[in-house]
Design a protein around this motif. Structure first.
Motif, PDB file in Angstrom:
ATOM      1  N   VAL A 109     -34.380  -0.681  25.755  1.00 45.68           N
ATOM      2  CA  VAL A 109     -33.357   0.114  26.424  1.00 45.68           C
ATOM      3  C   VAL A 109     -33.094   1.366  25.597  1.00 45.68           C
ATOM      4  CG1 VAL A 109     -30.957   0.153  27.189  1.00 45.68           C
ATOM      5  CG2 VAL A 109     -32.291  -1.941  27.411  1.00 45.68           C
ATOM      6  N   MET A 110     -33.098   2.520  26.276  1.00 43.03           N
ATOM      7  CA  MET A 110     -32.707   3.774  25.636  1.00 43.03           C
ATOM      8  C   MET A 110     -31.290   4.114  26.072  1.00 43.03           C
ATOM      9  SD  MET A 110     -35.887   6.453  25.578  1.00 43.03           S
ATOM     10  CE  MET A 110     -34.938   7.760  24.830  1.00 43.03           C
ATOM     11  N   ASN A 111     -30.435   4.373  25.105  1.00 37.13           N
ATOM     12  CA  ASN A 111     -29.047   4.727  25.384  1.00 37.13           C
ATOM     13  C   ASN A 111     -28.734   6.107  24.847  1.00 37.13           C
ATOM     14  OD1 ASN A 111     -28.068   2.286  26.585  1.00 37.13           O
ATOM     15  ND2 ASN A 111     -28.151   1.362  24.552  1.00 37.13           N
ATOM     16  N   LYS A 112     -28.027   6.882  25.633  1.00 36.90           N
ATOM     17  CA  LYS A 112     -27.539   8.168  25.149  1.00 36.90           C
ATOM     18  C   LYS A 112     -26.260   7.876  24.375  1.00 36.90           C
ATOM     19  CE  LYS A 112     -26.309  12.776  26.694  1.00 36.90           C
ATOM     20  NZ  LYS A 112     -26.121  13.604  27.878  1.00 36.90           N
ATOM     21  N   GLU A 113     -26.308   8.092  23.080  1.00 40.21           N
ATOM     22  CA  GLU A 113     -25.188   7.763  22.204  1.00 40.21           C
ATOM     23  C   GLU A 113     -24.118   8.852  22.202  1.00 40.21           C
ATOM     24  OE1 GLU A 113     -24.895   4.911  20.376  1.00 40.21           O
ATOM     25  OE2 GLU A 113     -26.844   4.080  20.884  1.00 40.21           O
ATOM     26  N   GLN A 114     -24.555  10.096  22.031  1.00 37.93           N
ATOM     27  CA  GLN A 114     -23.596  11.190  21.912  1.00 37.93           C
ATOM     28  C   GLN A 114     -24.294  12.531  22.100  1.00 37.93           C
ATOM     29  OE1 GLN A 114     -21.955  11.428  17.935  1.00 37.93           O
ATOM     30  NE2 GLN A 114     -23.860  10.771  17.011  1.00 37.93           N
ATOM     31  N   ARG A 115     -23.482  13.565  22.188  1.00 33.47           N
ATOM     32  CA  ARG A 115     -23.991  14.923  22.381  1.00 33.47           C
ATOM     33  C   ARG A 115     -23.045  15.893  21.685  1.00 33.47           C
ATOM     34  NH1 ARG A 115     -23.354  18.163  27.981  1.00 33.47           N
ATOM     35  NH2 ARG A 115     -23.794  20.175  27.093  1.00 33.47           N
ATOM     36  N   VAL A 116     -23.617  16.951  21.137  1.00 30.68           N
ATOM     37  CA  VAL A 116     -22.799  18.004  20.537  1.00 30.68           C
ATOM     38  C   VAL A 116     -23.356  19.352  20.991  1.00 30.68           C
ATOM     39  CG1 VAL A 116     -24.111  18.177  18.366  1.00 30.68           C
ATOM     40  CG2 VAL A 116     -21.694  18.797  18.397  1.00 30.68           C
ATOM     41  N   ASP A 117     -22.457  20.277  21.325  1.00 30.12           N
ATOM     42  CA  ASP A 117     -22.861  21.621  21.717  1.00 30.12           C
ATOM     43  C   ASP A 117     -23.075  22.475  20.481  1.00 30.12           C
ATOM     44  OD1 ASP A 117     -22.812  21.181  24.483  1.00 30.12           O
ATOM     45  OD2 ASP A 117     -20.651  21.489  24.546  1.00 30.12           O
ATOM     46  N   VAL A 118     -24.074  23.328  20.549  1.00 27.83           N
ATOM     47  CA  VAL A 118     -24.408  24.223  19.450  1.00 27.83           C
ATOM     48  C   VAL A 118     -23.989  25.627  19.851  1.00 27.83           C
ATOM     49  CG1 VAL A 118     -26.263  25.144  18.016  1.00 27.83           C
ATOM     50  CG2 VAL A 118     -26.395  22.795  18.864  1.00 27.83           C
ATOM     51  N   ALA A 119     -23.056  26.185  19.123  1.00 31.03           N
ATOM     52  CA  ALA A 119     -22.613  27.556  19.391  1.00 31.03           C
ATOM     53  C   ALA A 119     -23.301  28.498  18.407  1.00 31.03           C
ATOM     54  CB  ALA A 119     -21.107  27.661  19.230  1.00 31.03           C
ATOM     55  N   ILE A 120     -23.573  29.705  18.851  1.00 27.21           N
ATOM     56  CA  ILE A 120     -24.241  30.643  17.947  1.00 27.21           C
ATOM     57  C   ILE A 120     -23.304  31.708  17.405  1.00 27.21           C
ATOM     58  CG2 ILE A 120     -26.522  30.316  18.911  1.00 27.21           C
ATOM     59  CD1 ILE A 120     -26.109  32.949  20.435  1.00 27.21           C
ATOM     60  N   GLY A 121     -22.132  31.828  17.994  1.00 28.14           N
ATOM     61  CA  GLY A 121     -21.182  32.845  17.545  1.00 28.14           C
ATOM     62  C   GLY A 121     -20.412  32.393  16.322  1.00 28.14           C
ATOM     63  N   PHE A 122     -20.420  33.207  15.263  1.00 26.25           N
ATOM     64  CA  PHE A 122     -19.684  32.879  14.045  1.00 26.25           C
ATOM     65  C   PHE A 122     -18.189  32.758  14.329  1.00 26.25           C
ATOM     66  CE2 PHE A 122     -17.596  33.948   9.989  1.00 26.25           C
ATOM     67  CZ  PHE A 122     -18.159  32.955   9.195  1.00 26.25           C
ATOM     68  N   SER A 123     -17.715  33.517  15.309  1.00 28.20           N
ATOM     69  CA  SER A 123     -16.290  33.471  15.640  1.00 28.20           C
ATOM     70  C   SER A 123     -15.870  32.106  16.194  1.00 28.20           C
ATOM     71  CB  SER A 123     -15.955  34.561  16.661  1.00 28.20           C
ATOM     72  OG  SER A 123     -16.698  34.352  17.842  1.00 28.20           O
ATOM     73  N   GLU A 124     -16.855  31.307  16.645  1.00 24.97           N
ATOM     74  CA  GLU A 124     -16.554  29.985  17.199  1.00 24.97           C
ATOM     75  C   GLU A 124     -16.646  28.873  16.161  1.00 24.97           C
ATOM     76  OE1 GLU A 124     -19.376  29.533  20.332  1.00 24.97           O
ATOM     77  OE2 GLU A 124     -18.694  31.320  21.374  1.00 24.97           O
ATOM     78  N   LYS A 125     -16.847  29.230  14.895  1.00 23.24           N
ATOM     79  CA  LYS A 125     -17.066  28.229  13.856  1.00 23.24           C
ATOM     80  C   LYS A 125     -15.906  27.253  13.710  1.00 23.24           C
ATOM     81  CE  LYS A 125     -15.437  30.943   9.889  1.00 23.24           C
ATOM     82  NZ  LYS A 125     -14.372  31.516  10.643  1.00 23.24           N
ATOM     83  N   ASP A 126     -14.679  27.718  13.887  1.00 23.51           N
ATOM     84  CA  ASP A 126     -13.528  26.832  13.741  1.00 23.51           C
ATOM     85  C   ASP A 126     -13.475  25.785  14.854  1.00 23.51           C
ATOM     86  OD1 ASP A 126     -12.783  28.233  11.489  1.00 23.51           O
ATOM     87  OD2 ASP A 126     -11.425  29.567  12.583  1.00 23.51           O
ATOM     88  N   ILE A 127     -13.971  26.143  16.016  1.00 21.40           N
ATOM     89  CA  ILE A 127     -13.947  25.235  17.158  1.00 21.40           C
ATOM     90  C   ILE A 127     -15.114  24.250  17.110  1.00 21.40           C
ATOM     91  CG2 ILE A 127     -14.087  25.124  19.685  1.00 21.40           C
ATOM     92  CD1 ILE A 127     -12.909  27.989  19.689  1.00 21.40           C
ATOM     93  N   THR A 128     -16.264  24.711  16.627  1.00 20.22           N
ATOM     94  CA  THR A 128     -17.484  23.897  16.704  1.00 20.22           C
ATOM     95  C   THR A 128     -17.792  23.097  15.446  1.00 20.22           C
ATOM     96  OG1 THR A 128     -18.823  25.778  15.992  1.00 20.22           O
ATOM     97  CG2 THR A 128     -18.541  25.452  18.373  1.00 20.22           C
ATOM     98  N   LEU A 129     -17.161  23.372  14.333  1.00 23.15           N
ATOM     99  CA  LEU A 129     -17.484  22.670  13.093  1.00 23.15           C
ATOM    100  C   LEU A 129     -17.092  21.194  13.139  1.00 23.15           C
ATOM    101  CD1 LEU A 129     -18.673  22.873  10.288  1.00 23.15           C
ATOM    102  CD2 LEU A 129     -16.405  23.493   9.438  1.00 23.15           C
ATOM    103  N   LEU A 130     -15.910  20.883  13.594  1.00 21.53           N
ATOM    104  CA  LEU A 130     -15.453  19.494  13.627  1.00 21.53           C
ATOM    105  C   LEU A 130     -16.320  18.604  14.520  1.00 21.53           C
ATOM    106  CD1 LEU A 130     -13.456  17.473  12.561  1.00 21.53           C
ATOM    107  CD2 LEU A 130     -11.905  18.085  14.425  1.00 21.53           C
TER     108      LEU A 130
END
Length: 142
Positions: A109-130
């Protein structure tokens, strides 16, 4: 994967699986436990490439499971049912974490465990780091 090909006598270079990356566990010596595939460049959503890499990874994880089963051939099936092989698949704007386990003999069985979005804008670092920290911490614990 290479171990299984050699056991089948397929030493020819035509029968080589080229993953974008693998991770080996220190205590399992030659056993790979994680596979990575990157489908095209960032933001690309080529459905055929994504699908191909997903299936390619599935067929890469099966020999990894077999190698572990051969390495620990005295373990019970119940013990083996707790083993998971992991797969990171990067495509589009996200990284997806999948796992493969065996629920019953010859049933995987293959299960999708999790997903994370990758942002390229440095200004979004505070939102995407956690979310990245949580994603990789969960992966490490898995």
């Amino acid at each position: 994967m290479t171990i299984q090909l050699k056991q089948k006598g397929m030493n020819d270079r035509r029968y080589k699986y080229n993953a974008d990356g693998t991770l080996r566990a220190n205590d399992l010596s030659s056993s790979e436990i994680l596979l990575t595939e990157v489908s095209s460049g960032y933001g690309s959503n080529d459905a055929s490439e994504i699908s191909f890499d997903h299936y390619k990874a599935m067929f890469g994880m099966l020999p990894m499971m077999r190698t572990l089963a051969q390495l620990y051939d005295k373990a019970s099936f119940k013990t083996f049912s707790y083993v998971k092989i992991h797969f990171l698949h990067a495509h589009g704007h996200s990284i997806r974490h999948w796992s493969m386990s065996t629920q019953a003999p010859s049933i995987y069985v293959m299960n999708k465990e999790q997903r994370v979005d990758v942002a390229i804008g440095f200004s979004e670092k505070d939102i995407t780091l956690l979310p990245f920290i949580c994603f990789f911490k969960t992966l490490a614990v898995s």
